[in-house]
Structure formats: C-alpha cells, structure tokens
Scaffold this motif. Structure first.
Motif, PDB file in Angstrom:
ATOM      1  N   TRP A  30       0.815  -1.235  -0.124  1.00  0.00           N
ATOM      2  CA  TRP A  30      -0.128   0.173   0.014  1.00  0.00           C
ATOM      3  C   TRP A  30       0.925   1.298  -0.135  1.00  0.00           C
ATOM      4  CZ3 TRP A  30       1.433   2.569   4.378  1.00  0.00           C
ATOM      5  CH2 TRP A  30       1.893   1.605   5.427  1.00  0.00           C
ATOM      6  N   TRP A  33       0.961   3.485  -3.511  1.00  0.00           N
ATOM      7  CA  TRP A  33      -0.642   3.911  -3.440  1.00  0.00           C
ATOM      8  C   TRP A  33      -0.714   5.173  -2.973  1.00  0.00           C
ATOM      9  CZ3 TRP A  33      -4.845   4.363  -0.617  1.00  0.00           C
ATOM     10  CH2 TRP A  33      -6.077   4.567  -1.007  1.00  0.00           C
ATOM     11  N   THR A  34      -0.484   4.842  -1.263  1.00  0.00           N
ATOM     12  CA  THR A  34      -0.840   5.877  -0.095  1.00  0.00           C
ATOM     13  C   THR A  34       0.025   7.156  -0.703  1.00  0.00           C
ATOM     14  OG1 THR A  34      -1.192   4.192   1.417  1.00  0.00           O
ATOM     15  CG2 THR A  34      -0.324   6.398   2.262  1.00  0.00           C
ATOM     16  N   ASN A  36       0.958   8.273  -3.613  1.00  0.00           N
ATOM     17  CA  ASN A  36       0.416   8.923  -4.646  1.00  0.00           C
ATOM     18  C   ASN A  36      -0.732   9.719  -4.189  1.00  0.00           C
ATOM     19  OD1 ASN A  36       2.334   7.878  -6.422  1.00  0.00           O
ATOM     20  ND2 ASN A  36       1.492   6.267  -7.066  1.00  0.00           N
ATOM     21  N   GLN A  37      -1.533   8.879  -3.436  1.00  0.00           N
ATOM     22  CA  GLN A  37      -2.462   9.823  -2.856  1.00  0.00           C
ATOM     23  C   GLN A  37      -2.433  11.037  -2.070  1.00  0.00           C
ATOM     24  OE1 GLN A  37      -6.168   8.614  -3.530  1.00  0.00           O
ATOM     25  NE2 GLN A  37      -5.048   7.090  -4.989  1.00  0.00           N
ATOM     26  N   THR A 178      -4.860  -6.251  -2.126  1.00  0.00           N
ATOM     27  CA  THR A 178      -4.779  -4.829  -2.738  1.00  0.00           C
ATOM     28  C   THR A 178      -3.817  -3.987  -2.517  1.00  0.00           C
ATOM     29  OG1 THR A 178      -6.415  -2.947  -3.270  1.00  0.00           O
ATOM     30  CG2 THR A 178      -6.558  -4.050  -0.942  1.00  0.00           C
ATOM     31  N   THR A 179      -3.613  -3.138  -3.228  1.00  0.00           N
ATOM     32  CA  THR A 179      -2.558  -1.944  -2.941  1.00  0.00           C
ATOM     33  C   THR A 179      -3.400  -0.848  -2.292  1.00  0.00           C
ATOM     34  OG1 THR A 179      -2.677  -0.977  -4.866  1.00  0.00           O
ATOM     35  CG2 THR A 179      -0.951  -2.581  -4.630  1.00  0.00           C
ATOM     36  N   GLU A 180      -4.624  -0.710  -2.341  1.00  0.00           N
ATOM     37  CA  GLU A 180      -5.427   0.468  -1.809  1.00  0.00           C
ATOM     38  C   GLU A 180      -5.384   0.426  -0.569  1.00  0.00           C
ATOM     39  OE1 GLU A 180      -8.699   1.088  -4.328  1.00  0.00           O
ATOM     40  OE2 GLU A 180      -7.517   1.109  -6.201  1.00  0.00           O
ATOM     41  N   PRO A 182      -7.611   2.917   1.603  1.00  0.00           N
ATOM     42  CA  PRO A 182      -8.428   4.176   1.885  1.00  0.00           C
ATOM     43  C   PRO A 182      -8.545   4.574   3.234  1.00  0.00           C
ATOM     44  CG  PRO A 182     -10.022   2.272   1.232  1.00  0.00           C
ATOM     45  CD  PRO A 182      -8.597   1.697   1.171  1.00  0.00           C
ATOM     46  N   ILE A 185      -5.768   6.850   4.291  1.00  0.00           N
ATOM     47  CA  ILE A 185      -5.958   7.896   3.773  1.00  0.00           C
ATOM     48  C   ILE A 185      -6.814   8.892   4.719  1.00  0.00           C
ATOM     49  CG2 ILE A 185      -6.659   9.439   1.849  1.00  0.00           C
ATOM     50  CD1 ILE A 185      -3.783   7.717   1.467  1.00  0.00           C
TER      51      ILE A 185
END
Length: 190
Positions: A30, A33-34, A36-37, A178-180, A182, A185
């Motif tokens: 993750w 992804w984190t 980038n978010q 998953t790499t997400e 949320p 975030i």
C-alpha cells in the motif's frame, strides 16, 4: 493540510531471499498507492528505502531517515518494524510531530536474532504522546499473535486510537489482496 508532509517507513522482511527486488516488493504493498494519494492531496510524501531491512540496524535506519524533513507538521507512518523504529526515534530525539500512524506495528524479536534484539530493545518513552498531536494504530482481526502483542505494548505505553480492519493480516499485499488503503488516507486527511 497546509504545510503538512509525510514520511512512510516500510517494514523488515525476514531474509534477503524474500526480497528479490526489495523496492518493487514494498511498493507493491500500500505504500506507493498511499504516497500517490497524499501527493495528489498536496502533501509532500517520502518513502525512503531503509538499508538492509532484513537485518535492521537502528543507527543505519536513523541515518537514512534523518535525511527527510521532520518537523511539527510531519505525519510519520511506520509499517511493522518501521513503527518500532519511529517510536524509538521519537523517544530518543524528543521531536514534536503532527501524527504518528503505526500500521501492524511490530516490536518483538520473535526470530531469536541478535541484530533484531538490538533493534527492538529500547524503553518506550511514554511522553511521546505529549509531543504528538494524534496517534493512530492499525491492526487486523487476523494479525499474528506477536503483532497483536506488539500493538498492546505500544498502545499501553502511548495510547491513541486503534483501528482494527477485517482480513488485513499484517497489511502486506498477500494479506490485503490490494494496494489500496483508503482507511489510512481517511485518517491522514482527517
């Protein structure tokens, strides 16, 4: 989140054999992804590669980590042994930061290795909670027992909010599927 920045410290694999391509391995979790978010939300974010994390040495982690800008507006995120490193560093340096987020924190030498004993053996400075505005710890209902014990040790010393998610294991790609992330975030941005 004006003037905030973030530094994410990855965990420590059990051996170099499991890290054929260490950077790809950690960025497939993750972390990328984190990062980038957060950048998309105007929060400058670094995720430095720690030196030989399968054989962690606190002083080497510290030298690499301190190349990052850490200030009262910084959000520090540590996964697994990265969380132990951050807690030790915050206790040693007495630095003030905005948020400390520990993801599946690990602070117990369960592999009977001398170097891990040296990495994990330190007194937790209970005053960290006075220098950090928010402390959040993520765990999972199916985290390993040693991970659950580590979380309890850290939470007993530091307090903070515990978030337990279902079926996230040790928060690796293999466990999460998953790499997400949320939920992370949401906690960073709130």
């Amino acid at each position: 989140m004006a003037n905030k920045n973030c530094v994410i410290i990855h965990g420590c694999p059990s051996s170099p054999k499991t890290t054929i391509n260490l950077k790809a391995r950690y960025y497939n979790h993750w972390i990328a992804w984190t990062k980038n978010q957060l950048i998309a939300n105007n929060i400058p974010t670094e995720a430095p590669m720690m030196p030989k994390p399968w054989s962690p040495v606190y002083e080497k982690f510290k030298a690499k980590f301190e190349q990052s800008d850490i200030n009262k507006n910084t959000i520090l995120i540590g996964h697994s042994c990265g969380g132990a490193f951050l807690v030790r560093w915050l206790g040693e340096t007495k630095r003030k930061i905005f948020k400390l987020i520990l993801v599946a924190p690990w602070i117990i030498n369960d592999q009977d290795e001398t170097f891990r004993e040296a990495f994990y053996t330190f007194s937790i400075d209970k005053m960290i909670k006075e220098r950090v505005e928010k402390i959040i710890m993520f765990t999972s209902d199916n985290e390993e027992d040693t991970g659950k014990k580590s979380l309890k040790i850290l939470h007993d010393a530091l307090g903070g909010k515990i978030i337990e998610l279902k079926n996230h294991g040790h928060y690796t790609m293999g466990d999460m599927k998953t790499t997400e992330f949320p939920e992370l975030i949401k906690e960073i941005l709130s």
